[in-house]
Design a protein around this motif. Structure first.
Motif, PDB file in Angstrom:
ATOM      1  N   GLY A   1      46.804  30.424  37.947  1.00 39.75           N
ATOM      2  CA  GLY A   1      46.439  31.779  38.647  1.00 39.75           C
ATOM      3  C   GLY A   1      45.565  31.791  39.821  1.00 39.75           C
ATOM      4  N   THR A   2      45.032  32.657  40.393  1.00 41.08           N
ATOM      5  CA  THR A   2      44.124  32.952  41.586  1.00 41.08           C
ATOM      6  C   THR A   2      42.975  33.279  40.992  1.00 41.08           C
ATOM      7  OG1 THR A   2      46.201  33.717  42.785  1.00 41.08           O
ATOM      8  CG2 THR A   2      43.938  33.924  43.851  1.00 41.08           C
TER       9      THR A   2
ATOM     10  N   LYS B   1      39.427  34.810  40.947  1.00 41.96           N
ATOM     11  CA  LYS B   1      38.991  36.065  41.509  1.00 41.96           C
ATOM     12  C   LYS B   1      37.468  36.245  41.339  1.00 41.96           C
ATOM     13  CE  LYS B   1      42.464  37.936  43.579  1.00 41.96           C
ATOM     14  NZ  LYS B   1      42.502  38.184  44.703  1.00 41.96           N
TER      15      LYS B   1
ATOM     16  N   PRO C   1      41.921  22.699  41.306  1.00 38.60           N
ATOM     17  CA  PRO C   1      42.856  23.357  42.129  1.00 38.60           C
ATOM     18  C   PRO C   1      44.199  23.055  42.390  1.00 38.60           C
ATOM     19  CG  PRO C   1      41.533  21.594  43.249  1.00 38.60           C
ATOM     20  CD  PRO C   1      41.100  21.505  41.940  1.00 38.60           C
ATOM     21  N   THR C   2      45.053  24.058  42.722  1.00 38.19           N
ATOM     22  CA  THR C   2      46.328  23.719  42.635  1.00 38.19           C
ATOM     23  C   THR C   2      46.804  23.303  43.893  1.00 38.19           C
ATOM     24  OG1 THR C   2      46.949  25.997  43.365  1.00 38.19           O
ATOM     25  CG2 THR C   2      47.056  25.645  40.992  1.00 38.19           C
ATOM     26  N   ASP C   3      46.252  23.509  44.971  1.00 39.63           N
ATOM     27  CA  ASP C   3      46.543  22.831  46.370  1.00 39.63           C
ATOM     28  C   ASP C   3      46.033  21.443  46.186  1.00 39.63           C
ATOM     29  OD1 ASP C   3      47.676  25.350  47.196  1.00 39.63           O
ATOM     30  OD2 ASP C   3      45.785  26.013  48.079  1.00 39.63           O
TER      31      ASP C   3
ATOM     32  N   LEU D   1      41.189  35.349  36.337  1.00 40.20           N
ATOM     33  CA  LEU D   1      42.331  34.880  37.161  1.00 40.20           C
ATOM     34  C   LEU D   1      43.398  36.083  37.362  1.00 40.20           C
ATOM     35  CD1 LEU D   1      43.034  31.538  35.057  1.00 40.20           C
ATOM     36  CD2 LEU D   1      41.808  31.962  37.588  1.00 40.20           C
ATOM     37  N   ASP D   2      43.931  36.221  38.684  1.00 42.12           N
ATOM     38  CA  ASP D   2      44.848  37.310  38.897  1.00 42.12           C
ATOM     39  C   ASP D   2      46.386  36.515  38.936  1.00 42.12           C
ATOM     40  OD1 ASP D   2      45.880  39.747  39.630  1.00 42.12           O
ATOM     41  OD2 ASP D   2      45.344  39.606  41.561  1.00 42.12           O
ATOM     42  N   GLU D   3      47.198  37.197  38.811  1.00 40.12           N
ATOM     43  CA  GLU D   3      48.574  36.636  38.944  1.00 40.12           C
ATOM     44  C   GLU D   3      48.881  35.320  37.830  1.00 40.12           C
ATOM     45  OE1 GLU D   3      49.439  36.032  42.987  1.00 40.12           O
ATOM     46  OE2 GLU D   3      49.201  38.144  43.680  1.00 40.12           O
TER      47      GLU D   3
ATOM     48  N   ASP E   1      39.665  33.148  45.502  1.00 42.90           N
ATOM     49  CA  ASP E   1      40.966  33.725  45.959  1.00 42.90           C
ATOM     50  C   ASP E   1      41.871  32.553  46.438  1.00 42.90           C
ATOM     51  OD1 ASP E   1      40.454  36.462  46.135  1.00 42.90           O
ATOM     52  OD2 ASP E   1      39.277  36.072  47.800  1.00 42.90           O
ATOM     53  N   LYS E   2      41.718  31.338  45.603  1.00 46.25           N
ATOM     54  CA  LYS E   2      42.535  30.061  45.749  1.00 46.25           C
ATOM     55  C   LYS E   2      43.165  29.766  44.513  1.00 46.25           C
ATOM     56  CE  LYS E   2      40.753  27.981  49.827  1.00 46.25           C
ATOM     57  NZ  LYS E   2      39.384  28.438  50.086  1.00 46.25           N
ATOM     58  N   GLY E   3      44.274  28.964  44.437  1.00 49.90           N
ATOM     59  CA  GLY E   3      45.069  29.062  43.070  1.00 49.90           C
ATOM     60  C   GLY E   3      44.394  27.850  42.420  1.00 49.90           C
TER      61      GLY E   3
END
Length: 99
Positions: free
Chosen positions: A31-32, A34, A82-84, A44-46, A16-18
């Motif tokens: 994406g996120t 999942k 990770p994107t963050d 990956l969502d979105e 649930d993280k990017g």
């Protein structure tokens, strides 16, 4: 030693993280996360794909394409990050012009 294989990458903390995923062939998707399995198949969502430059297929452009919910096959996954907490920096190995 047990006969069970452990994965090197613990993706549970990225659920649930990017995430950014680089695939064989040069495709890059964000994406996120999942879900995943032991073969590194990712859901990956979105998801958004970065379009590659037509002149240099190793470079991506600012153009993107929305993919929505996708499955990345584990055999094609080269990198998961990770994107963050990540920022793009200038390449320190490029020599300045006229040097």
């Amino acid at each position: 030693m047990s006969g069970r294989k452990e994965t090197v990458l613990d993706l549970a903390k990225f659920i649930d993280k990017g995430v950014q995923v680089k695939l064989t062939g040069g495709r890059q998707v964000v994406g996120t996360l999942k879900g995943y399995d032991q073969l590194l198949n990712l859901v990956l969502d979105e998801a958004i794909e970065f379009i590659r430059d037509s002149d240099d297929p190793l470079k991506t452009t600012d153009h993107t394409r929305r993919l929505g919910l996708i499955v990345c096959r584990g055999t094609a996954v080269m990198l998961v990050s990770p994107t963050d907490g990540t920022d793009e920096i200038a390449n320190p190995f490029i020599q300045p012009e006229g040097a």
